[in-house]
Write an enzyme that holds these catalytic residues in place. Structure first.
Site, PDB file in Angstrom:
ATOM      1  N   ASP A  65       5.274   0.548  -0.442  1.00 24.42           N
ATOM      2  CA  ASP A  65       4.039   0.555   0.346  1.00 24.42           C
ATOM      3  C   ASP A  65       2.912  -0.135  -0.411  1.00 24.42           C
ATOM      4  O   ASP A  65       2.141  -0.923   0.161  1.00 24.42           O
ATOM      5  CB  ASP A  65       3.620   1.996   0.663  1.00 24.42           C
ATOM      6  CG  ASP A  65       4.324   2.552   1.888  1.00 24.42           C
ATOM      7  OD1 ASP A  65       5.135   1.829   2.490  1.00 24.42           O
ATOM      8  OD2 ASP A  65       4.076   3.713   2.235  1.00 24.42           O
ATOM      9  N   LEU A  66       2.797   0.165  -1.691  1.00 21.94           N
ATOM     10  CA  LEU A  66       1.716  -0.416  -2.490  1.00 21.94           C
ATOM     11  C   LEU A  66       1.904  -1.918  -2.684  1.00 21.94           C
ATOM     12  O   LEU A  66       0.936  -2.687  -2.657  1.00 21.94           O
ATOM     13  CB  LEU A  66       1.631   0.296  -3.838  1.00 21.94           C
ATOM     14  CG  LEU A  66       1.236   1.771  -3.752  1.00 21.94           C
ATOM     15  CD1 LEU A  66       1.356   2.444  -5.117  1.00 21.94           C
ATOM     16  CD2 LEU A  66      -0.181   1.928  -3.212  1.00 21.94           C
TER      17      LEU A  66
END
Length: 369
Positions: A159-160
Site C-alpha cells: 500500500d505504501l
C-alpha cells in the site's frame, strides 16, 4: 483535493497533499472508512478515530455522502467540478456505477487530474489487499529465514509503495497541467507498484534465471549486511558492510584483524561464498562484547551499523521527533508523510487532527449552495 479512497494507500496520498497545504475533502460512506474500526487491543477509547485511521488522515475534512443515492451522487459531482485532483480507490467498474469515474467527472471539469488506484490494474475487477499482494509479488517468499514459513511485512508495505507511485503520478500530472492546461488520468495498481519495487531481487532472477531465496534479514550479494547480532550486554544490532575497507575496520573493532586477511573473507565476493562461516564467527564474537560500545566504535571508524530499536525508541530519538505532527486538539501526535525538506516549500508545522466521521459534512454542503 477530493479523496474518494479508503484504508491506506489513497488516504496516505491525501495526507501528503494536506501537509503541503492542499484542502483535502475526504468523502466517506455513511459507515465511514473501515479503518476507523481497526483498533489494537491497547486502544480503549470508543472514538471513531483509531490509531490506524490517524496514520493517514491528518489535515482533512470528513464529508459523509451516500453515492448510491441520487442526492449523494449529485453532491459529489458538484464537489468534483471544483476540485483540482480526485483520488479514487474503487474496483474497476465501481466508479462508473457510482457516477464518479474519470470520464463522467472530466465532462464537468476538463482540467481535472484523476488518480485511480486499483489492486491489479483497470482491466481486472479484483479487490487488492496488501497481505495478498505481498504474497503474490514475491515479498513474503523472500521475507523469511531459510526453511521457515514466509512472513508478511509488519506494515502494509505494498500500500505504501503504491501511495508513492500515486504521488509521483499526480505530481507529474500537475506539472503537465501547468505546462499545457490539460488534465490527466493517472492509474496505479498495487501489483505494478509491488513488482517495480522488487529491484535487485527481480534483477537477480532476470539476469541469472535463478529465483532469489530467503535469507532472513541477510543480503543476497553483500556480507555482512542486515543480519541481526546479539551482543553481550543484550543489545541487538545490525551491520551494513558494503566495502572491503569497512570490513577491515569491523575486524579491527572486534579485535580480530586477521579475519580481514583470510582469503575466504578478504573480498565481498569471497564473503558471500563463505557466508555461513563468517556469520558464525561474527555471532560468537559480537556475543562477547558490549553492543553499545561496539556501535560507538564502529561509528568512529565509519562502519555502517545500528541498534535494533522498537518503534517507540525510534520515534523518541531527536530525528524521530522531527517527523511528528504536534497538535493540542487531538490529544496525541501524528506522523508526517512528507519526509523531504525543500527551500521552496515550507514544511507543515502542524495539521488539524484526523476528522470524526462526517464532521464537516454540513459546512461543506452548505458551501456549495
Amino acid at each position: 483535493m477530493l479523496e474518494l479512497a479508503s484504508v491506506l494507500a489513497g488516504p496516505q496520498v491525501g495526507q501528503f497533499f494536506a501537509e503541503l497545504g492542499a484542502t483535502v475533502l475526504k468523502v466517506e460512506a455513511p459507515a465511514g472508512d473501515v479503518t476507523r474500526t481497526w483498533k489494537t487491543r491497547a486502544e480503549t477509547t470508543d472514538s471513531d478515530v483509531s490509531a490506524y485511521f490517524s496514520c493517514a488522515n491528518w489535515g482533512k475534512q470528513s464529508v459523509v455522502l451516500d453515492l448510491t443515492t441520487a442526492a449523494g451522487k449529485e453532491q459529489v459531482q458538484q464537489l468534483a467540478a471544483r476540485a483540482d485532483v480526485v483520488v479514487a480507490s474503487y474496483k474497476p467498474g465501481d466508479a462508473e456505477k457510482l457516477g464518479v469515474d474519470y470520464a463522467t467527472l472530466r465532462a464537468q471539469n476538463p482540467g481535472l487530474i484523476y488518480a485511480h488506484l486499483t489492486g491489479y490494474g483497470p482491466a481486472v475487477a479484483r479487490a487488492g489487499y496488501d497481505a495478498v499482494l505481498q504474497a503474490e509479488a514475491g515479498f513474503m517468499h523472500l521475507n523469511a529465514k531459510p526453511g521457515q514459513e514466509p512472513q508478511k511485512m509488519p506494515v502494509a508495505m505494498i500500500d505504501l509503495l503504491a501511495a508513492h507511485q500515486l504521488k509521483e503520478g499526480l505530481l507529474t500530472a500537475l506539472y503537465h497541467r501547468c505546462r499545457t492546461g490539460q488534465g490527466s488520468l493517472v492509474q496505479v495498481s498495487l501489483l505494478d507498484s509491488a513488482l517495480a519495487s522488487l529491484a535487485n531481487q527481480a534483477a537477480s532472477w532476470l539476469v541469472t534465471g535463478r529465483d532469489p531465496q530467503p535469507l532472513g534479514s541477510g543480503h543476497p550479494s553483500i556480507v555482512p549486511y542486515g543480519t541481526v547480532y546479539a551482543a553481550g550486554n543484550g543489545r541487538s544490532l545490525v551491520l551494513a558492510v558494503g566495502a572491503d575497507r569497512q570490513f577491515r575496520h569491523l575486524c579491527q573493532a572486534l579485535g580480530r584483524p586477521e579475519w580481514a586477511t583470510e582469503a575466504r573473507f578478504q573480498t565481498n565476493e569471497a564473503r558471500v561464498a563463505h557466508r555461513a562461516e563468517l556469520e558464525s564467527l561474527l555471532q560468537a564474537r559480537v556475543a562477547e562484547v558490549n553492543g553499545d560500545e561496539l556501535l560507538s566504535q564502529l561509528e568512529e571508524l565509519g562502519v555502517p551499523a545500528g541498534a535494533v530499536r522498537t518503534v517507540g525508541e525510534a520515534l523518541a530519538l531527536e530525528s524521530g521527533q522531527q517527523m511528528l505532527l504536534p497538535t493540542a486538539e487531538a490529544g496525541f501526535q501524528g506522523l508526517r508523510t512528507v519526509a523531504f525538506q525543500s527551500s521552496s516549500w515550507p514544511r507543515a508545522a502542524a495539521l488539524v487532527a484526523p476528522p470524526h466521521l462526517g464532521e464537516h459534512t454540513a459546512e461543506v454542503i452548505a458551501g456549495q449552495e
